[in-house]
Design a protein around this motif. Structure first.
Motif, PDB file in Angstrom:
ATOM      1  N   ARG A   1     -19.553  -7.071  34.709  1.00 20.83           N
ATOM      2  CA  ARG A   1     -20.562  -7.488  35.682  1.00 20.83           C
ATOM      3  C   ARG A   1     -20.869  -6.330  36.604  1.00 20.83           C
ATOM      4  NH1 ARG A   1     -22.067 -12.163  38.897  1.00 20.83           N
ATOM      5  NH2 ARG A   1     -23.976 -11.426  39.871  1.00 20.83           N
ATOM      6  N   ALA A   2     -22.130  -5.933  36.651  1.00 20.90           N
ATOM      7  CA  ALA A   2     -22.611  -4.888  37.559  1.00 20.90           C
ATOM      8  C   ALA A   2     -23.933  -5.361  38.126  1.00 20.90           C
ATOM      9  CB  ALA A   2     -22.767  -3.568  36.839  1.00 20.90           C
ATOM     10  N   GLY A   3     -23.886  -5.911  39.317  1.00 20.27           N
ATOM     11  CA  GLY A   3     -25.095  -6.449  39.938  1.00 20.27           C
ATOM     12  C   GLY A   3     -25.603  -7.638  39.153  1.00 20.27           C
ATOM     13  N   LEU A   4     -26.870  -7.614  38.802  1.00 24.10           N
ATOM     14  CA  LEU A   4     -27.447  -8.710  38.031  1.00 24.10           C
ATOM     15  C   LEU A   4     -27.135  -8.613  36.540  1.00 24.10           C
ATOM     16  CD1 LEU A   4     -30.976  -9.057  39.662  1.00 24.10           C
ATOM     17  CD2 LEU A   4     -28.953 -10.460  40.042  1.00 24.10           C
ATOM     18  N   VAL A   5     -26.634  -7.464  36.105  1.00 22.34           N
ATOM     19  CA  VAL A   5     -26.335  -7.259  34.694  1.00 22.34           C
ATOM     20  C   VAL A   5     -24.970  -7.844  34.367  1.00 22.34           C
ATOM     21  CG1 VAL A   5     -25.994  -5.530  32.888  1.00 22.34           C
ATOM     22  CG2 VAL A   5     -27.725  -5.166  34.641  1.00 22.34           C
TER      23      VAL A   5
END
Length: 133
Positions: free
Chosen positions: A57-61
């Motif tokens: 999970r990295a921000g919205l990704v």
């Protein structure tokens, strides 16, 4: 198990400075979109070993990599682009020619967790690699 992302202080400081620099010149209309873009793309960051695979999970990704597709997990000194906010990065290779760079805060705990989940990988030094018969 959820693993926190490591964030190097100087990378975080450079991001904050880069976002806030236009504010010093009275450019609020530039600062707000920059702040939103960095926040949306970079926060929160974590790595989760779930039943279905490794969740990144990295921000919205949010990316899910099935354990059986993973072919390599180990430290990386690659200079390529990554959402990881640290230079202490880990390469996770999967499929025939895909990979992602991540930065777990506790590499040893992450590697031990991955070793128990991705049973087709064998530990070789600081790496997890495909086991060949």
């Amino acid at each position: 198990m959820t693993h926190k992302a490591k964030i190097d202080w100087w990378i975080a400081a450079a991001l904050v400075l880069g976002v806030l620099a236009p504010l010093a010149g009275g450019k609020l209309w530039i600062t707000i979109p920059l702040f939103l873009a960095v926040g949306i793309c970079g926060y929160p960051q974590y790595y989760q070993t779930a039943e279905k695979g490794l969740i990144i999970r990295a921000g919205l990704v949010r990316r899910v990599i099935p354990y059986e597709a993973i072919t390599f997990v180990g430290p990386s000194d690659e200079g390529s682009f990554s959402f990881a906010l640290s230079l202490d990065r880990v390469s996770v290779r999967y499929g025939t020619n895909a990979g992602v760079l991540i930065a777990p805060a506790d590499y040893r705990a992450f590697l031990a967790d991955m070793a128990t989940r991705a049973t087709h990988l064998t530990r070789r030094g600081q790496d997890l690699v495909m086991a060949f018969a």
